[in-house]
Design an enzyme around this catalytic site. Structure first.
Site, mmCIF file in Angstrom:
data_model
loop_
_atom_site.group_PDB
_atom_site.id
_atom_site.type_symbol
_atom_site.label_atom_id
_atom_site.label_comp_id
_atom_site.label_asym_id
_atom_site.label_seq_id
_atom_site.Cartn_x
_atom_site.Cartn_y
_atom_site.Cartn_z
ATOM 1 N N CYS A 79 31.703 -1.375 -8.432
ATOM 2 C CA CYS A 79 30.484 -2.195 -8.448
ATOM 3 C C CYS A 79 30.798 -3.605 -7.923
ATOM 4 O O CYS A 79 31.136 -3.757 -6.759
ATOM 5 C CB CYS A 79 29.865 -2.219 -9.838
ATOM 6 S SG CYS A 79 28.132 -2.774 -9.830
ATOM 7 N N HIS A 184 29.007 3.537 -10.385
ATOM 8 C CA HIS A 184 29.929 3.506 -11.518
ATOM 9 C C HIS A 184 30.441 4.912 -11.807
ATOM 10 O O HIS A 184 29.738 5.705 -12.458
ATOM 11 C CB HIS A 184 29.210 2.973 -12.759
ATOM 12 C CG HIS A 184 28.908 1.518 -12.715
ATOM 13 N ND1 HIS A 184 29.771 0.551 -13.202
ATOM 14 C CD2 HIS A 184 27.833 0.847 -12.226
ATOM 15 C CE1 HIS A 184 29.244 -0.644 -13.036
ATOM 16 N NE2 HIS A 184 28.069 -0.495 -12.438
ATOM 17 N N GLU A 186 32.644 5.758 -13.902
ATOM 18 C CA GLU A 186 32.861 5.872 -15.346
ATOM 19 C C GLU A 186 31.567 6.155 -16.111
ATOM 20 O O GLU A 186 31.611 6.565 -17.272
ATOM 21 C CB GLU A 186 33.537 4.607 -15.889
ATOM 22 C CG GLU A 186 32.639 3.396 -16.099
ATOM 23 C CD GLU A 186 32.272 2.644 -14.832
ATOM 24 O OE1 GLU A 186 31.613 1.595 -14.947
ATOM 25 O OE2 GLU A 186 32.660 3.100 -13.733
#
Length: 206
Positions: A79, A184, A186
Protein backbone atom coordinates in the site's frame (compact mmCIF):
# COMPACT_ATOMS: atom_id res chain seq x y z
CA UNK A 1 13.11 -14.65 9.15
CA UNK A 2 10.97 -11.81 7.80
CA UNK A 3 11.48 -8.30 9.15
CA UNK A 4 8.52 -5.89 9.15
CA UNK A 5 9.55 -2.24 9.30
CA UNK A 6 7.83 -0.14 11.96
CA UNK A 7 8.21 3.48 10.84
CA UNK A 8 5.03 4.74 12.47
CA UNK A 9 2.52 4.33 9.64
CA UNK A 10 2.15 0.60 9.23
CA UNK A 11 -0.76 -1.77 9.82
CA UNK A 12 1.62 -4.08 11.64
CA UNK A 13 -0.91 -6.22 13.49
CA UNK A 14 -2.60 -7.65 10.41
CA UNK A 15 0.74 -8.27 8.70
CA UNK A 16 2.13 -10.14 11.70
CA UNK A 17 -1.10 -12.13 12.11
CA UNK A 18 -1.00 -13.19 8.46
CA UNK A 19 2.53 -14.53 8.73
CA UNK A 20 1.61 -16.31 11.95
CA UNK A 21 -1.27 -17.94 10.07
CA UNK A 22 1.11 -19.40 7.49
CA UNK A 23 3.50 -20.50 10.27
CA UNK A 24 6.28 -18.09 9.25
CA UNK A 25 8.82 -16.56 11.59
CA UNK A 26 8.42 -12.79 11.55
CA UNK A 27 9.63 -9.89 13.68
CA UNK A 28 8.84 -6.18 13.87
CA UNK A 29 11.89 -3.99 13.17
CA UNK A 30 11.87 -0.81 15.27
CA UNK A 31 15.49 0.21 14.72
CA UNK A 32 16.95 0.64 11.21
CA UNK A 33 20.16 -1.12 12.23
CA UNK A 34 18.16 -4.31 12.76
CA UNK A 35 17.53 -4.59 9.02
CA UNK A 36 20.99 -6.18 8.69
CA UNK A 37 19.67 -9.24 10.53
CA UNK A 38 17.03 -10.10 7.93
CA UNK A 39 17.15 -11.66 4.48
CA UNK A 40 13.71 -10.28 3.57
CA UNK A 41 11.95 -7.14 4.72
CA UNK A 42 8.45 -5.73 4.35
CA UNK A 43 7.59 -2.03 4.23
CA UNK A 44 3.87 -1.75 5.10
CA UNK A 45 2.13 1.59 5.32
CA UNK A 46 -1.14 3.46 5.52
CA UNK A 47 -1.44 7.25 5.25
CA UNK A 48 0.37 10.22 3.73
CA UNK A 49 3.28 9.90 1.29
CA UNK A 50 5.00 13.00 2.71
CA UNK A 51 4.62 11.91 6.33
CA UNK A 52 5.82 8.45 5.39
CA UNK A 53 9.00 9.80 3.83
CA UNK A 54 9.58 12.18 6.74
CA UNK A 55 9.38 9.25 9.14
CA UNK A 56 11.74 7.15 7.03
CA UNK A 57 14.29 9.94 6.71
CA UNK A 58 14.16 11.04 10.35
CA UNK A 59 15.65 7.82 11.70
CA UNK A 60 17.68 6.78 8.68
CA UNK A 61 15.42 3.99 7.48
CA UNK A 62 16.08 5.04 3.89
CA UNK A 63 19.82 4.36 4.11
CA UNK A 64 19.33 0.89 5.57
CA UNK A 65 16.65 0.07 3.01
CA UNK A 66 19.09 1.06 0.24
CA UNK A 67 21.78 -1.13 1.79
CA UNK A 68 19.39 -4.07 1.98
CA UNK A 69 18.22 -3.79 -1.62
CA UNK A 70 21.75 -3.16 -2.94
CA UNK A 71 22.65 -6.61 -1.61
CA UNK A 72 19.86 -8.05 -3.80
CA UNK A 73 17.80 -9.03 -0.76
CA UNK A 74 14.01 -9.09 -1.33
CA UNK A 75 11.79 -6.20 -0.25
CA UNK A 76 7.98 -6.08 -0.36
CA UNK A 77 6.18 -2.73 -0.12
CA UNK A 78 2.48 -2.82 0.78
CA UNK A 79 0.00 0.00 0.00
CA UNK A 80 1.77 3.23 1.10
CA UNK A 81 4.91 1.10 1.31
CA UNK A 82 4.62 0.44 -2.43
CA UNK A 83 4.06 4.13 -3.18
CA UNK A 84 7.16 5.12 -1.21
CA UNK A 85 9.28 2.99 -3.55
CA UNK A 86 8.74 5.56 -6.31
CA UNK A 87 10.73 8.71 -7.14
CA UNK A 88 8.14 11.26 -6.10
CA UNK A 89 4.67 11.66 -4.60
CA UNK A 90 2.42 14.72 -4.90
CA UNK A 91 0.49 14.29 -1.64
CA UNK A 92 0.66 17.23 0.82
CA UNK A 93 2.62 19.43 -1.56
CA UNK A 94 4.89 16.76 -3.00
CA UNK A 95 8.24 15.28 -2.00
CA UNK A 96 10.84 12.78 -3.11
CA UNK A 97 10.33 9.08 -2.46
CA UNK A 98 12.87 6.28 -2.07
CA UNK A 99 13.54 6.20 -5.81
CA UNK A 100 13.78 2.42 -6.07
CA UNK A 101 11.30 2.45 -8.96
CA UNK A 102 11.17 5.21 -11.57
CA UNK A 103 7.87 7.09 -11.59
CA UNK A 104 5.50 9.16 -9.48
CA UNK A 105 2.48 8.85 -7.23
CA UNK A 106 -0.51 11.12 -7.93
CA UNK A 107 -4.06 11.67 -6.68
CA UNK A 108 -6.57 9.43 -8.44
CA UNK A 109 -8.88 11.46 -10.67
CA UNK A 110 -12.39 11.98 -9.37
CA UNK A 111 -14.13 10.77 -12.50
CA UNK A 112 -17.77 9.76 -12.96
CA UNK A 113 -18.93 6.73 -10.92
CA UNK A 114 -15.60 6.44 -9.10
CA UNK A 115 -15.69 6.95 -5.34
CA UNK A 116 -12.51 7.95 -3.54
CA UNK A 117 -10.81 6.55 -1.65
CA UNK A 118 -10.85 3.23 -3.49
CA UNK A 119 -11.94 0.87 -0.74
CA UNK A 120 -12.89 -2.76 -1.13
CA UNK A 121 -12.26 -5.87 -3.21
CA UNK A 122 -11.04 -5.57 -6.76
CA UNK A 123 -9.74 -7.95 -9.39
CA UNK A 124 -6.11 -8.24 -10.46
CA UNK A 125 -5.05 -8.72 -14.07
CA UNK A 126 -1.55 -10.13 -14.32
CA UNK A 127 0.54 -8.53 -17.06
CA UNK A 128 3.56 -10.74 -16.59
CA UNK A 129 4.74 -13.65 -14.48
CA UNK A 130 6.35 -12.99 -11.12
CA UNK A 131 7.40 -15.48 -8.43
CA UNK A 132 5.19 -13.92 -5.74
CA UNK A 133 2.15 -14.87 -7.85
CA UNK A 134 3.10 -18.53 -8.18
CA UNK A 135 -0.02 -20.70 -7.72
CA UNK A 136 -2.24 -17.59 -7.62
CA UNK A 137 -4.91 -17.58 -10.31
CA UNK A 138 -5.33 -14.59 -12.61
CA UNK A 139 -8.43 -12.39 -12.29
CA UNK A 140 -8.99 -12.93 -8.56
CA UNK A 141 -9.94 -10.26 -6.00
CA UNK A 142 -7.74 -8.51 -3.47
CA UNK A 143 -8.48 -5.81 -0.90
CA UNK A 144 -7.60 -2.15 -1.61
CA UNK A 145 -7.63 1.07 0.44
CA UNK A 146 -6.09 4.09 -1.32
CA UNK A 147 -6.78 7.39 -3.06
CA UNK A 148 -3.39 7.88 -4.78
CA UNK A 149 -2.05 5.80 -7.64
CA UNK A 150 1.42 4.91 -8.91
CA UNK A 151 2.51 5.84 -12.43
CA UNK A 152 5.75 4.04 -13.35
CA UNK A 153 7.94 5.47 -16.10
CA UNK A 154 8.58 2.02 -17.55
CA UNK A 155 5.79 -0.40 -18.46
CA UNK A 156 8.25 -3.23 -17.87
CA UNK A 157 7.88 -2.58 -14.12
CA UNK A 158 4.16 -3.40 -14.15
CA UNK A 159 3.25 -6.84 -12.79
CA UNK A 160 -0.50 -6.39 -12.52
CA UNK A 161 -3.27 -3.84 -12.97
CA UNK A 162 -6.84 -3.50 -11.76
CA UNK A 163 -9.87 -1.69 -13.11
CA UNK A 164 -11.50 1.10 -11.13
CA UNK A 165 -13.35 2.95 -13.89
CA UNK A 166 -9.87 3.33 -15.41
CA UNK A 167 -6.87 1.02 -15.29
CA UNK A 168 -4.78 1.39 -12.12
CA UNK A 169 -1.50 -0.18 -11.11
CA UNK A 170 -1.87 -2.91 -8.49
CA UNK A 171 1.55 -4.58 -8.40
CA UNK A 172 4.97 -3.35 -9.49
CA UNK A 173 8.57 -4.58 -9.50
CA UNK A 174 11.92 -2.97 -10.15
CA UNK A 175 12.72 -5.96 -12.36
CA UNK A 176 14.87 -7.43 -9.64
CA UNK A 177 14.51 -7.84 -5.86
CA UNK A 178 11.97 -5.09 -5.07
CA UNK A 179 8.22 -5.63 -5.44
CA UNK A 180 5.21 -3.64 -4.27
CA UNK A 181 1.48 -4.26 -3.97
CA UNK A 182 -1.10 -1.47 -3.87
CA UNK A 183 -3.55 -3.99 -2.41
CA UNK A 184 -3.22 -5.55 1.03
CA UNK A 185 -2.23 -9.23 0.72
CA UNK A 186 -2.50 -9.58 4.51
CA UNK A 187 -6.19 -8.62 4.29
CA UNK A 188 -6.92 -10.73 1.20
CA UNK A 189 -7.11 -14.40 2.14
CA UNK A 190 -6.70 -16.94 0.74
CA UNK A 191 -4.80 -15.59 -2.28
CA UNK A 192 -3.06 -12.85 -0.32
CA UNK A 193 -1.66 -15.47 2.04
CA UNK A 194 -0.29 -17.35 -0.99
CA UNK A 195 1.56 -14.18 -2.01
CA UNK A 196 3.09 -13.81 1.46
CA UNK A 197 4.05 -17.48 1.42
CA UNK A 198 5.72 -17.01 -1.96
CA UNK A 199 7.64 -14.03 -0.59
CA UNK A 200 9.12 -16.33 2.06
CA UNK A 201 10.89 -18.40 -0.57
CA UNK A 202 11.48 -15.78 -3.27
CA UNK A 203 15.19 -15.36 -4.00
CA UNK A 204 14.79 -11.80 -5.32
CA UNK A 205 15.07 -12.77 -8.94
CA UNK A 206 12.35 -12.32 -11.57
Amino acid sequence: MIGVINFGLGNLGSVINSFNEIKAEVKIISNPKEIDNFDRIILPGVGSFRLGMENLLEKGWDKKIFEHTSKKKPLLGICLGMQLLFDWGEEDGGCKGLGLIAGKVVKMKNIKNRKLPHVGWNRLYLKKKHPIFDNVRNNVDFYFVHSYECLPENESNIISTSSYETEILSCVSNGDNVVGTQFHPEKSPPNGLKILKNFLTWDGKC
